[in-house]
Design a protein around this motif. Structure first.
Motif, PDB file in Angstrom:
ATOM      1  N   MET A   1     -12.495  91.209  11.307  1.00 40.14           N
ATOM      2  CA  MET A   1     -13.253  90.726  12.473  1.00 40.14           C
ATOM      3  C   MET A   1     -13.180  89.451  12.882  1.00 40.14           C
ATOM      4  O   MET A   1     -13.321  88.587  12.183  1.00 40.14           O
ATOM      5  N   SER A   2     -12.903  89.469  14.222  1.00 33.05           N
ATOM      6  CA  SER A   2     -13.031  87.967  14.824  1.00 33.05           C
ATOM      7  C   SER A   2     -14.585  87.360  14.435  1.00 33.05           C
ATOM      8  O   SER A   2     -15.463  88.004  14.518  1.00 33.05           O
ATOM      9  N   THR A   3     -14.696  86.002  14.525  1.00 34.10           N
ATOM     10  CA  THR A   3     -15.913  85.237  14.269  1.00 34.10           C
ATOM     11  C   THR A   3     -16.140  84.377  15.190  1.00 34.10           C
ATOM     12  O   THR A   3     -15.277  83.466  15.807  1.00 34.10           O
ATOM     13  N   LEU A   4     -17.299  84.224  15.744  1.00 36.23           N
ATOM     14  CA  LEU A   4     -18.141  83.230  16.976  1.00 36.23           C
ATOM     15  C   LEU A   4     -17.822  81.916  16.093  1.00 36.23           C
ATOM     16  O   LEU A   4     -18.053  81.626  15.032  1.00 36.23           O
ATOM     17  N   ASN A   5     -17.199  80.930  17.049  1.00 36.00           N
ATOM     18  CA  ASN A   5     -17.009  79.677  16.604  1.00 36.00           C
ATOM     19  C   ASN A   5     -18.480  78.905  16.829  1.00 36.00           C
ATOM     20  O   ASN A   5     -18.658  78.623  17.923  1.00 36.00           O
ATOM     21  N   LEU A   6     -18.933  78.531  15.798  1.00 39.59           N
ATOM     22  CA  LEU A   6     -20.335  77.663  16.015  1.00 39.59           C
ATOM     23  C   LEU A   6     -20.099  76.376  15.474  1.00 39.59           C
ATOM     24  O   LEU A   6     -20.964  75.749  15.205  1.00 39.59           O
ATOM     25  N   THR A   7     -18.841  76.112  15.081  1.00 48.67           N
ATOM     26  CA  THR A   7     -18.562  74.549  14.945  1.00 48.67           C
ATOM     27  C   THR A   7     -18.288  73.696  16.234  1.00 48.67           C
ATOM     28  O   THR A   7     -17.772  74.196  17.238  1.00 48.67           O
ATOM     29  N   ALA A   8     -18.288  72.496  16.202  1.00 44.64           N
ATOM     30  CA  ALA A   8     -18.236  71.706  17.369  1.00 44.64           C
ATOM     31  C   ALA A   8     -16.692  71.897  18.014  1.00 44.64           C
ATOM     32  O   ALA A   8     -15.757  71.659  17.302  1.00 44.64           O
ATOM     33  N   ASN A   9     -16.812  72.349  19.307  1.00 45.91           N
ATOM     34  CA  ASN A   9     -15.575  72.595  19.856  1.00 45.91           C
ATOM     35  C   ASN A   9     -14.953  72.241  21.497  1.00 45.91           C
ATOM     36  O   ASN A   9     -14.279  72.334  21.831  1.00 45.91           O
ATOM     37  N   ILE A  10     -16.155  71.366  21.690  1.00 46.62           N
ATOM     38  CA  ILE A  10     -15.925  70.999  23.124  1.00 46.62           C
ATOM     39  C   ILE A  10     -15.857  69.405  23.058  1.00 46.62           C
ATOM     40  O   ILE A  10     -16.183  68.513  22.537  1.00 46.62           O
ATOM     41  N   ASP A  11     -14.364  69.006  23.828  1.00 47.50           N
ATOM     42  CA  ASP A  11     -13.852  67.709  23.863  1.00 47.50           C
ATOM     43  C   ASP A  11     -14.859  67.059  24.887  1.00 47.50           C
ATOM     44  O   ASP A  11     -15.368  67.421  25.781  1.00 47.50           O
ATOM     45  N   ARG A  12     -15.181  65.732  24.314  1.00 50.63           N
ATOM     46  CA  ARG A  12     -15.895  64.926  24.902  1.00 50.63           C
ATOM     47  C   ARG A  12     -17.270  65.592  25.360  1.00 50.63           C
ATOM     48  O   ARG A  12     -17.532  65.764  26.729  1.00 50.63           O
ATOM     49  N   PRO A  13     -17.989  65.854  24.538  1.00 47.09           N
ATOM     50  CA  PRO A  13     -19.217  66.643  24.780  1.00 47.09           C
ATOM     51  C   PRO A  13     -20.193  65.962  25.709  1.00 47.09           C
ATOM     52  O   PRO A  13     -21.005  66.899  26.548  1.00 47.09           O
ATOM     53  N   ASP A  14     -20.289  64.651  25.664  1.00 48.04           N
ATOM     54  CA  ASP A  14     -21.281  63.874  26.823  1.00 48.04           C
ATOM     55  C   ASP A  14     -20.808  64.238  28.226  1.00 48.04           C
ATOM     56  O   ASP A  14     -21.548  64.490  29.142  1.00 48.04           O
ATOM     57  N   ASP A  15     -19.512  64.192  28.468  1.00 50.46           N
ATOM     58  CA  ASP A  15     -18.896  64.524  29.745  1.00 50.46           C
ATOM     59  C   ASP A  15     -19.492  65.832  29.909  1.00 50.46           C
ATOM     60  O   ASP A  15     -19.681  65.913  31.384  1.00 50.46           O
ATOM     61  N   PHE A  16     -18.917  66.899  29.363  1.00 47.84           N
ATOM     62  CA  PHE A  16     -19.548  68.217  29.644  1.00 47.84           C
ATOM     63  C   PHE A  16     -20.881  68.424  29.816  1.00 47.84           C
ATOM     64  O   PHE A  16     -21.260  69.124  30.949  1.00 47.84           O
ATOM     65  N   TYR A  17     -21.993  67.800  28.979  1.00 49.12           N
ATOM     66  CA  TYR A  17     -23.144  67.980  29.228  1.00 49.12           C
ATOM     67  C   TYR A  17     -23.602  67.278  30.420  1.00 49.12           C
ATOM     68  O   TYR A  17     -24.446  67.604  31.322  1.00 49.12           O
ATOM     69  N   ALA A  18     -23.250  66.025  30.855  1.00 57.45           N
ATOM     70  CA  ALA A  18     -23.470  65.708  32.255  1.00 57.45           C
ATOM     71  C   ALA A  18     -22.836  66.490  33.382  1.00 57.45           C
ATOM     72  O   ALA A  18     -23.649  66.483  34.287  1.00 57.45           O
TER      73      ALA A  18
END
Lengths: 62, 545
Positions: A1-18
């Motif tokens: 079964m496929s598994t939800l990725n709950l490890t950090a996966n966003i490149d440049r997270p501060d830019d995304f959050y902004a």
């Protein structure tokens, strides 16, 4: 079964959050709520996999 | 007539009458620095070590009281080490790696900075600012004793400036009355409220944050607290404020920062009983401590439109101010001094055109904007400005307790890293594109262990040609600038970290390194024409292509 990725996966997270906050800047609560709802549906469609989506729903509720 | 704006932690340079005060006509100096804080003293060290005469004017006679900047980053320590006082700082400072993040009534996660191995200096030390200043001032005195042309004049307050095309006329007040000096260059290192900026009526624009922070430095009695950084979002003990930071300093002193809101009665808040009430709520009533120093501050994220106005140059907080989150104030000021020092030295010595100073403006403006962006984002996370912003902030904190993915989004300050001057007019195009990205042109050289010593000790002060696994001549002189060669190979690099940081997957490399240890150019093997062009370009002798 496929598994939800709950490890950090966003490149440049501060830019995304902004970007995420910028999306909501100057909006009313109703507008923001509607944007968030649309965003959930868009991302859910991109994921597609029902098993993953089920795990995501559970993670969000916990 | 000579009012003290602040109390001193210690007196370092008591007022002494100097010969300029008795001169019949104003004496001209190549460089005058206004302000004896960390950035002013660093600038004096940089110039004095190049044998460029420098006069520092300070309206006080030493180092101001209060811990103020407490977090000094690796790059600041490396710069101080180039000046000859980095090791004392690490010996005194507290090294920490463990941080804990709390939200409301619980710890949500713990992190370890896990600093990369193979650097002479740690990622950070915590140390009260007066020590940082003291070690640099004492280094300046050592250099003076060895003949370096550094003068630091206490109780010399700049009262007026008249800016000419190629010099500045400076009126100075002393306890013996006024006198006048001239300077080819005047460097404003006179802090966030810069009187010099005011005298020249220059703009300082950006965001003002409506919040007050109460700092309390406390000495623990009979209590051992771990050497960790604790950051608390929305602490449950209401009187601790909207966020609280606990951080260790040397001498068993702890820094506690309380975010206490905008509408406060400052004098009430500064009463010891009220500070103690906040501390007791945070630490628990059974913890005994002595209150060492306290202060209330507000902050702004602002910068000047330009850091140079003719012969007047601004550095440090006078040029740009950030929120304290991320320790980007004093650390960026040290990078200003590091960047300006060699350029000014070459211009004063007539080895480079005055336009080289404009690249200080280009590069440090880039750095200031990066710092303002990062510290503004941290501030917005710590004190959300809208309901939606708070909703996401609290969601991130909630998720971070269970899910690792959310932790990189938690932002209680992105700790200061040195700026990579991508796009600087001093960079030559990258002729080693397969080399590691971290050592591309514009990047500060990462340190690397070399058996007994470290790489950075071999770089800086002048231009250096760093050759790895390939041959280069012992030195190369172009346009009056001599670059000395440092040749290294695998046998100098037992850990392999030098190769990992400077070669990557390539077989050999030749780097041109600036006096401030930033990469100016790189290529696979010695290319004399390319290196000569890179030296001209890095010293402003060749216009941008």
């Amino acid at each position: 079964m496929s598994t939800l990725n709950l490890t950090a996966n966003i490149d440049r997270p501060d830019d995304f959050y902004a970007d995420l906050l910028a999306l909501h800047e100057g909006r009313s609560k109703e507008e923001s709520d509607a944007i968030n709802a649309r965003l959930v549906l868009i991302l859910a469609n991109h994921i597609g996999d029902r098993a993953i989506l089920k795990q995501a729903l559970d993670a969000a509720a916990s | 007539m000579f009012d003290e704006r602040y109390a001193l932690a210690f007196k370092a340079y008591p007022y002494e009458r100097n010969a300029d005060q008795d001169a019949a006509t104003p004496v001209r100096h190549p460089v005058v620095v206004m302000g004896g804080g960390p950035v002013g003293i660093a600038t004096a060290l940089d110039l004095g070590r190049q044998n460029i005469p420098v006069v520092v004017l300070d309206d006080h006679e030493g180092v101001g009281m209060g811990s103020r900047a407490i977090c000094f980053a690796k790059r600041s320590l490396e710069i101080a080490d180039r000046y000859g006082c980095g090791e004392r700082m690490v010996d005194k400072g507290v090294v920490w790696n463990i941080g804990k993040v709390f939200h409301e009534d619980r710890q949500v996660f713990e992190f370890n900075l896990l600093p990369e191995e193979g650097h002479k200096f740690p990622a950070f030390i915590n140390m009260q600012q007066p020590y940082f200043e003291q070690f640099m001032i004492e280094r300046a005195f050592d250099l003076q004793a060895q003949g370096a042309p550094i003068q630091i004049r206490g109780k010399n307050r700049v009262e007026g400036v008249e800016v000419k095309d190629d010099h500045v006329i400076i009126t100075i007040l002393t306890p013996d009355g006024p006198y006048t000096l001239e300077a080819d260059w005047l460097i404003g290192c006179d802090g966030a409220n810069s009187p010099l900026r005011g005298m020249l009526d220059l703009d300082f624009t950006g965001r003002v944050f409506q919040d007050n922070f109460l700092i309390a430095d406390i000495k623990m009695i009979n209590t051992k607290f771990p050497t960790e950084r604790w950051f608390w979002f929305d602490p449950p003990f209401k009187s601790a404020g909207a966020s609280t930071l606990l951080h260790k300093q040397p001498d068993d002193i702890w820094r506690v920062d309380f975010q206490i809101g905008w509408d406060i009665d400052r004098s009430e808040e500064m009463k010891e009983e009220n500070i103690r009430a906040r501390l007791d709520a945070f630490l628990g009533a059974d913890v005994e401590y002595e209150l060492v120093w306290s202060s209330i501050y507000t902050f702004q994220c602002k910068r000047m439109e330009t850091f140079r106005k003719g012969p007047v140059i601004f550095a440090g907080d006078a040029a740009h101010q950030v929120s304290p989150f991320g320790a980007r104030g004093a650390n960026s000021g040290m990078q200003d001094a590091d960047n300006l020092g060699w350029k000014l030295g070459l211009v004063v010595a007539n080895k480079a055109p005055a336009s080289l100073i404009d690249t200080y403006n280009d590069e440090r403006m880039f750095g200031a904007d990066e710092n303002i962006l990062n510290s503004t984002r941290s501030t917005d996370f710590i004190t959300p400005k809208s309901d939606t912003s708070r909703l996401f902030r609290d969601a991130v904190l909630h998720l971070s307790e269970r899910y690792e993915f959310a932790r990189p989004l938690v932002n209680s300050g992105r700790l200061s890293l040195p700026c990579i001057y991508d796009g600087s007019p001093l960079n030559s195009a990258d002729a080693l594109p397969a080399g590691p990205a971290r050592t591309r042109p514009g990047a500060p050289c990462p340190d690397a262990p070399l058996g007994e010593g470290y790489l950075l000790a071999l770089l800086g002060d002048g231009f250096t040609v760093l050759a790895l696994e390939t041959d280069v001549p012992e030195s190369l002189t172009e346009g009056g600038i001599t670059a000395k060669a440092v040749s290294l190979s695998a046998e100098d690099d037992p850990s392999g970290q030098l190769a990992a940081r400077y070669l990557g997957d390539t077989k050999s490399a030749v780097y041109l390194i600036r006096p401030d240890q930033h990469v100016a150019a790189r290529m696979a093997t010695f290319d004399e024409e390319a290196l000569r062009a890179a030296i001209r370009r890095a010293t402003g002798q060749e216009a941008t292509a």
